[in-house]
Design a protein around this motif. Structure first.
Motif: not given
Length: 157
Positions: A72-77
């Motif tokens: 899981f990658i939380a890339d900014g929003g």
């Protein structure tokens, strides 16, 4: 004279009928051979089909287990998931060992593992072989079977 002639014809007919004795035995043996050959071919085709379906079931389970190995990658929003080819291949191998698929399918091997272009799914190709019953001596190395399965992991709220 006509009575005699018809009696002579009857005698010739009986003589010809006696000469044909034993010919039906050859026909019966031939029909039995064809019937047994047909049964063995149908049995072999059914065995190959059954083993191919079993391999497809294993492939489906393996790829579903493998796409759960996402990162899981939380890339900014914009959160997203990412699949790694190495992680997916390792998960497939682990699944195959866990379900002991190598004992059920001869010559089981992973053909290919590919990450789908959007990175949210994967495609798996498995190979194996089947030794058909009765006529297995015709194909001593077995009949090769290949299956392909794919799965996707999607983020949702």
């Amino acid at each position: 004279m006509t009575v005699l002639a018809s009696g002579g014809r009857w005698h010739k007919f009986l003589h010809a009928a006696r000469a044909e004795d034993g010919q039906s035995l050859v026909l019966a043996i031939g029909l039995c051979a064809i019937t047994l050959l047909t049964i063995s071919v149908v049995l072999a085709a059914s065995a190959v089909n059954l083993k191919a379906r079993q391999l497809l079931s294993v492939a489906d389970g393996a790829i579903v287990a493998a796409v759960d190995e996402f990162e899981f990658i939380a890339d900014g929003g914009q959160p997203r998931i990412e699949l790694s080819q190495a992680q997916v291949r390792a998960a497939v191998q682990r699944y195959l060992q866990d379900v002991d698929a190598g004992q059920r399918i001869d010559n089981l091997a992973i053909g290919s593992v590919q990450i789908l272009p959007d990175g949210q799914g994967a495609r798996l190709s498995l190979t194996g072989s089947v030794q058909p019953p009765i006529i297995g001596w015709i194909v001593p190395s077995g009949v090769s079977i290949n299956v392909s399965s794919s799965a996707r992991t999607v983020l949702s709220r």
